[in-house]
Design a protein around this motif. Sequence first.
Motif, mmCIF file in Angstrom:
data_model
loop_
_atom_site.group_PDB
_atom_site.id
_atom_site.type_symbol
_atom_site.label_atom_id
_atom_site.label_comp_id
_atom_site.label_asym_id
_atom_site.label_seq_id
_atom_site.Cartn_x
_atom_site.Cartn_y
_atom_site.Cartn_z
ATOM 1 N N ARG A 13 29.615 25.347 28.969
ATOM 2 C CA ARG A 13 28.587 24.370 28.614
ATOM 3 C C ARG A 13 28.290 23.454 29.796
ATOM 4 O O ARG A 13 27.164 23.138 30.087
ATOM 5 C CB ARG A 13 29.059 23.522 27.421
ATOM 6 N N ASN A 14 29.327 23.042 30.492
ATOM 7 C CA ASN A 14 29.147 22.048 31.547
ATOM 8 C C ASN A 14 29.442 22.569 32.953
ATOM 9 O O ASN A 14 29.509 21.797 33.901
ATOM 10 C CB ASN A 14 29.999 20.825 31.240
ATOM 11 N N ALA A 57 34.924 28.496 27.758
ATOM 12 C CA ALA A 57 35.364 27.102 27.647
ATOM 13 C C ALA A 57 35.824 26.839 26.214
ATOM 14 O O ALA A 57 35.353 27.487 25.272
ATOM 15 C CB ALA A 57 34.194 26.183 27.993
ATOM 16 N N LEU A 58 36.726 25.884 26.059
ATOM 17 C CA LEU A 58 37.215 25.493 24.733
ATOM 18 C C LEU A 58 36.549 24.192 24.296
ATOM 19 O O LEU A 58 36.552 23.205 25.040
ATOM 20 C CB LEU A 58 38.730 25.286 24.762
ATOM 21 N N TYR A 59 35.961 24.230 23.096
ATOM 22 C CA TYR A 59 35.405 23.018 22.494
ATOM 23 C C TYR A 59 35.889 22.951 21.055
ATOM 24 O O TYR A 59 35.621 23.868 20.279
ATOM 25 C CB TYR A 59 33.870 23.029 22.569
ATOM 26 N N CYS A 124 37.825 20.807 33.011
ATOM 27 C CA CYS A 124 37.234 19.740 33.825
ATOM 28 C C CYS A 124 36.159 19.038 33.011
ATOM 29 O O CYS A 124 35.377 19.703 32.322
ATOM 30 C CB CYS A 124 36.610 20.357 35.078
HETATM 31 C C1 LIG Z 1 33.742 17.476 22.671
HETATM 32 C C2 LIG Z 1 34.786 18.205 23.473
HETATM 33 C C3 LIG Z 1 35.746 18.963 22.828
HETATM 34 C C4 LIG Z 1 36.746 19.626 23.570
HETATM 35 N N1 LIG Z 1 37.685 20.354 22.903
HETATM 36 C C5 LIG Z 1 38.672 20.955 23.605
HETATM 37 C C6 LIG Z 1 39.681 21.712 22.932
HETATM 38 O O1 LIG Z 1 39.679 21.881 21.721
HETATM 39 N N2 LIG Z 1 40.675 22.256 23.678
HETATM 40 C C7 LIG Z 1 40.718 22.115 25.039
HETATM 41 O O2 LIG Z 1 41.653 22.603 25.655
HETATM 42 N N3 LIG Z 1 39.749 21.439 25.718
HETATM 43 C C8 LIG Z 1 38.737 20.873 25.028
HETATM 44 N N4 LIG Z 1 37.749 20.178 25.692
HETATM 45 C C9 LIG Z 1 37.727 20.171 27.158
HETATM 46 C C10 LIG Z 1 36.783 21.268 27.707
HETATM 47 O O3 LIG Z 1 37.229 22.532 27.298
HETATM 48 C C11 LIG Z 1 36.774 21.224 29.245
HETATM 49 O O4 LIG Z 1 36.046 20.097 29.632
HETATM 50 C C12 LIG Z 1 36.195 22.484 29.848
HETATM 51 O O5 LIG Z 1 36.511 22.545 31.210
HETATM 52 C C13 LIG Z 1 34.701 22.572 29.639
HETATM 53 O O6 LIG Z 1 34.219 23.764 30.201
HETATM 54 P P1 LIG Z 1 32.718 23.892 30.707
HETATM 55 O O7 LIG Z 1 32.521 22.873 31.815
HETATM 56 O O8 LIG Z 1 32.645 25.283 31.246
HETATM 57 O O9 LIG Z 1 31.812 23.679 29.555
HETATM 58 C C14 LIG Z 1 36.755 19.539 24.991
HETATM 59 C C15 LIG Z 1 35.762 18.776 25.631
HETATM 60 C C16 LIG Z 1 34.789 18.124 24.895
HETATM 61 C C17 LIG Z 1 33.740 17.320 25.614
#
Ligand SMILES: Cc1cc2nc3c(=O)[nH]c(=O)nc-3n(C[C@H](O)[C@H](O)[C@H](O)COP(=O)(O)O)c2cc1C
Length: 164
Positions: A13-14, A57-59, A124
Amino acid sequence: MSTPKILVAYGSRNGSTAGIAEMIAAAFEKRGLEAEVRPAGQVRDAGAYRAVVLGGALYNARWHPAARAFARRHAGKLAGTPVWLFSSGPLDDSADTKEIPAVRHAADAMRKLAAREHVTFGGCLTSEAKGFIARSIVRNGRGGDFRNPERVEVWAAKIAGELA
Ligand SMILES: Cc1cc2nc3c(=O)[nH]c(=O)nc-3n(C[C@H](O)[C@H](O)[C@H](O)COP(=O)(O)O)c2cc1C
């Protein structure tokens, strides 16, 4: 005919998971293996590659939807292709200090794709991230870059060794 490339596909996503995909591809290239990095949703013929690395990515403990969809869409074509999976997420050093198991959808993808391995890398989050929640996490001092290029390279080198 030239040797097919390795596909490094990602759901991000980011952008930070895309960054890990780039690190993995660079490690392959350094070892003389051609690699292509693509957003998971933009892969047409996953069966055209000699190996596939798929990251999400994990969200909220869920694997990025594009990584999930990739596993669903391409499983049939990848029956004879070696596959590795990774997740990226933890915003601390936990991914470097212990093994973090695959979340449910990544575990499903492991089965669907008969993947050889799944690893979790640190994530990150910066003030550039999309969404109010993401930015408030950063404002509260819980963001940062916890990706570990060395660990990513060691993992990619191991895969390169298996493909040699
Ligand atoms: C709203 C939100 C929820 C997240 N949930 C998790 C999660 O459940 N487990 C985890 O390890 N990281 C979690 N993260 C951290 C993201 O996985 C991390 O920022 C990741 O590097 C994002 O990848 P991207 O930049 O490719 O989108 C979360 C971040 C946000 C903003």
